[in-house]
Design a protein around this motif. Structure first.
Motif, PDB file in Angstrom:
ATOM      1  N   ASP A 175       0.864  -1.178   0.000  1.00  0.00           N
ATOM      2  CA  ASP A 175       0.000   0.000   0.000  1.00  0.00           C
ATOM      3  C   ASP A 175       0.900   1.226   0.000  1.00  0.00           C
ATOM      4  OD1 ASP A 175      -2.335  -1.449   0.045  1.00  0.00           O
ATOM      5  OD2 ASP A 175      -2.512  -1.420   2.228  1.00  0.00           O
ATOM      6  N   LEU A 176       0.761   2.064  -1.013  1.00  0.00           N
ATOM      7  CA  LEU A 176       1.664   3.222  -1.118  1.00  0.00           C
ATOM      8  C   LEU A 176       1.126   4.428  -0.353  1.00  0.00           C
ATOM      9  CD1 LEU A 176       2.542   2.936  -4.897  1.00  0.00           C
ATOM     10  CD2 LEU A 176       4.075   2.478  -3.008  1.00  0.00           C
ATOM     11  N   LYS A 219     -11.404  -1.853   4.036  1.00  0.00           N
ATOM     12  CA  LYS A 219      -9.954  -1.946   4.239  1.00  0.00           C
ATOM     13  C   LYS A 219      -9.693  -1.882   5.742  1.00  0.00           C
ATOM     14  CE  LYS A 219      -5.511  -1.660   3.274  1.00  0.00           C
ATOM     15  NZ  LYS A 219      -4.756  -2.731   2.613  1.00  0.00           N
ATOM     16  N   TYR A 243      -6.944  -1.712   8.767  1.00  0.00           N
ATOM     17  CA  TYR A 243      -5.605  -1.472   9.297  1.00  0.00           C
ATOM     18  C   TYR A 243      -5.652  -1.854  10.779  1.00  0.00           C
ATOM     19  CZ  TYR A 243      -4.481   1.338   5.146  1.00  0.00           C
ATOM     20  OH  TYR A 243      -4.247   1.760   3.866  1.00  0.00           O
ATOM     21  N   LEU A 286      -7.209   5.187  -6.551  1.00  0.00           N
ATOM     22  CA  LEU A 286      -6.089   5.351  -7.481  1.00  0.00           C
ATOM     23  C   LEU A 286      -5.222   4.084  -7.539  1.00  0.00           C
ATOM     24  CD1 LEU A 286      -5.097   8.995  -6.460  1.00  0.00           C
ATOM     25  CD2 LEU A 286      -6.136   8.311  -8.617  1.00  0.00           C
ATOM     26  N   ASN A 287      -5.698   3.013  -6.916  1.00  0.00           N
ATOM     27  CA  ASN A 287      -4.974   1.734  -6.869  1.00  0.00           C
ATOM     28  C   ASN A 287      -3.626   1.850  -6.142  1.00  0.00           C
ATOM     29  OD1 ASN A 287      -4.748  -1.014  -7.292  1.00  0.00           O
ATOM     30  ND2 ASN A 287      -3.722  -0.799  -9.269  1.00  0.00           N
ATOM     31  N   LEU A 288      -3.534   2.770  -5.219  1.00  0.00           N
ATOM     32  CA  LEU A 288      -2.309   2.888  -4.416  1.00  0.00           C
ATOM     33  C   LEU A 288      -2.442   2.068  -3.142  1.00  0.00           C
ATOM     34  CD1 LEU A 288      -1.692   6.737  -4.759  1.00  0.00           C
ATOM     35  CD2 LEU A 288      -0.608   4.903  -6.050  1.00  0.00           C
ATOM     36  N   VAL A 289      -3.685   1.840  -2.736  1.00  0.00           N
ATOM     37  CA  VAL A 289      -3.974   1.023  -1.559  1.00  0.00           C
ATOM     38  C   VAL A 289      -4.872  -0.122  -2.022  1.00  0.00           C
ATOM     39  CG1 VAL A 289      -5.435   1.041   0.510  1.00  0.00           C
ATOM     40  CG2 VAL A 289      -3.669   2.771   0.240  1.00  0.00           C
ATOM     41  N   HIS A 290      -4.593  -1.311  -1.505  1.00  0.00           N
ATOM     42  CA  HIS A 290      -5.408  -2.472  -1.898  1.00  0.00           C
ATOM     43  C   HIS A 290      -6.553  -2.661  -0.921  1.00  0.00           C
ATOM     44  CE1 HIS A 290      -2.362  -3.633  -4.730  1.00  0.00           C
ATOM     45  NE2 HIS A 290      -1.460  -3.458  -3.792  1.00  0.00           N
ATOM     46  N   THR A 308      -2.229  14.728  -4.989  1.00  0.00           N
ATOM     47  CA  THR A 308      -2.194  14.096  -3.672  1.00  0.00           C
ATOM     48  C   THR A 308      -1.654  15.082  -2.641  1.00  0.00           C
ATOM     49  OG1 THR A 308      -0.105  13.177  -4.342  1.00  0.00           O
ATOM     50  CG2 THR A 308      -1.985  11.714  -4.453  1.00  0.00           C
TER      51      THR A 308
END
Lengths: 216, 246
Positions: free
Chosen positions: A215-216, B17, B19, B55-59, B87
């Motif tokens: 995850d960026l 999601k 965390y 933006l497909n930066l986090v799954h 961003t």
């Protein structure tokens, strides 16, 4: 593919990556472990990875209209490009030492390893190990530099082994001069290239898989 | 009176999601063509995680993200050609000149329009010879918008574009959003500055503790949740305190 490589060269690369290619000329230095030159070439590439982290390059690249895995491809293309340039310089140095300087006293009495096909094979294996240990380690997080420390340990173990091998009785042919033991020298070089390709491809697939999960 | 329906060009469905200390729960909303959607919520409510997922930066652990009716994951390259983003205040390549970054970036876009680039460069008052570190926060946002608009992005996804801007720059940026909206661009921007929504948003998506509490048009949001004489800011502050009954 060309676009992503150009992005690496023009935006992400550290100028040290290009400057450190010149360390390939360490293949001319007698009485010195010539593969420190190979290490410095990879150190230059490492500086570009650090630069990428500091300039938010990974995030920027992931937002470009390319697949996420192509970010990894770009990083590998750049590393292979610099390694290829380093190899060309080393190969030129080997050719000069094997022909024009073949009878040079300073090289004939050199205690350290000779610059020959075997040396080139070791150089490219060092590059392959950089790709495997550092680059695939880097893509676990896309920001950590710690894998470079592991690479340094592996790299200098390989350099020490390569420097020592021709001192082992019966293995003097590893230190061949000119066209002596040409078949063995060429075989060792080809084996090095093959190993490089395997290490790099394995690293590329590991890196791609790891980067996809981040995850960026 | 003729009825018409504005097309949803971005659909977010049941995004989850988890965390260790935060969870995004069943986030769903849509973004419509030629409309401005404000994404509001307090710090840590899940705005950036949602945007990064978009933006497909986090799954995301589960959920579906579609643009123009197509799955983002399966059509990533094609869809990114039509997306613009900003961003927050992150600066790309702080020591590179804007023109050097643009020179590289434009090669990636099939729809890059050099005349549009020159037009927006002038409109935003950007100097292409300046490096990112020489630019103010507002100018950095404009740089991202410049790139997005030069490749004719149809959707702009902006993470807190007005944070850190002075009131004049904010006003200018919101004015720009309205102009882009008229050109058919869909704008989705997150903010915790509620007055930004009052000024330009057609729709409000309100997120709290990782859950979408409301996703309505500005007017419907106001009618549903606001008490008499209450401003949007007061209304959202009250909702944030958990007082949902208008």
């Amino acid at each position: 593919m060309r676009n992503i490589l150009m992005k690496e060269i023009k935006l992400s690369a550290s100028c040290l990556s290009f400057f450190f290619i010149l360390f390939g000329l360490m293949f001319f230095i007698p009485g010195y472990p010539i593969h420190c030159g190979s290490f410095f070439v990879t150190l230059g590439i490492f500086k570009s990875y650090e630069n990428a982290r500091e300039t938010n390059d990974i995030l920027f690249s992931a937002l470009l209209p390319i697949a996420k895995k192509d970010v990894v491809r770009g990083k590998f293309l750049f590393a292979c490009f610099i390694e290829g340039c380093g190899m060309l310089l080393m190969a030129a140095a080997v050719l000069v030492r094997m022909t024009i300087l073949v009878d040079s006293e300073v090289y004939r009495t050199n205690f350290m390893m000779n610059a020959n096909g075997f040396a080139l094979g070791v150089a490219i294996v060092i590059f392959g190990l950089f790709n495997l240990v550092f680059i695939s380690g880097f893509f676990k997080t896309a920001y950590r530099s710690l894998p470079f420390l592991f690479y340094i340990i592996v790299c200098f173990a390989v350099i020490c082994a390569a420097e020592a091998v021709h001192h082992v009785p019966g293995l003097e042919f590893f230190n061949a001069f000119g066209t002596d033991h040409a078949a063995i020298q060429i075989t060792l070089l080809l084996a090095g290239i093959l190993l490089y390709l395997i290490l790099t491809l394995v690293s590329y697939y590991i890196s791609r898989r790891r980067f996809e999960k981040i995850d960026l | 009176m003729k009825g018409y329906c504005i097309m949803s060009i971005v659909e977010i469905k049941n995004l989850n999601k988890t965390y260790p200390s935060f969870r995004l729960k069943d986030v769903s909303f849509s973004i419509k063509e030629g409309e401005i959607t404000g994404f509001v919520g307090r710090n840590g409510s899940g705005k950036t995680t949602t945007i990064k997922s978009m933006l497909n930066l986090v799954h995301p652990d589960s959920g579906e993200i579609t643009y123009f009716g197509k799955s983002f994951i399966e059509n990533e390259t094609e869809i990114k050609q039509m997306l613009g983003y900003s961003t927050g205040t992150i600066a790309w390549y702080p020591r590179k000149r804007l023109k050097d970054v643009v020179e590289v970036v434009k090669r990636f876009y099939d729809t890059w329009d050099e005349s549009a680039y020159l037009k927006y460069l002038e409109m935003f008052g950007l100097d292409p010879s300046k490096t990112a570190r020489e630019l103010s926060e507002g100018m950095k946002v404009k740089c991202n918008l410049l790139i997005a608009l030069s490749h004719k992005a149809k959707v702009l996804i902006l993470d807190e574009p007005t944070s850190g801007l002075d009131p004049f720059s904010r006003d200018e940026l919101l004015g720009l959003f309205k102009r882009l909206k008229k050109e058919g661009v869909a704008i989705f921007f997150s903010t915790h500055i509620i007055s930004d929504l009052e000024k330009c948003a057609d729709n409000i998506v309100y997120i709290t503790n990782g859950e979408i509490a409301a996703s309505l048009s500005n007017e419907a949001f106001f009618n549903t949740y606001s008490k008499d004489g209450e401003s949007l800011e007061d209304c959202i502050l009250r909702l944030e305190r958990g007082e949902f009954n208008a």
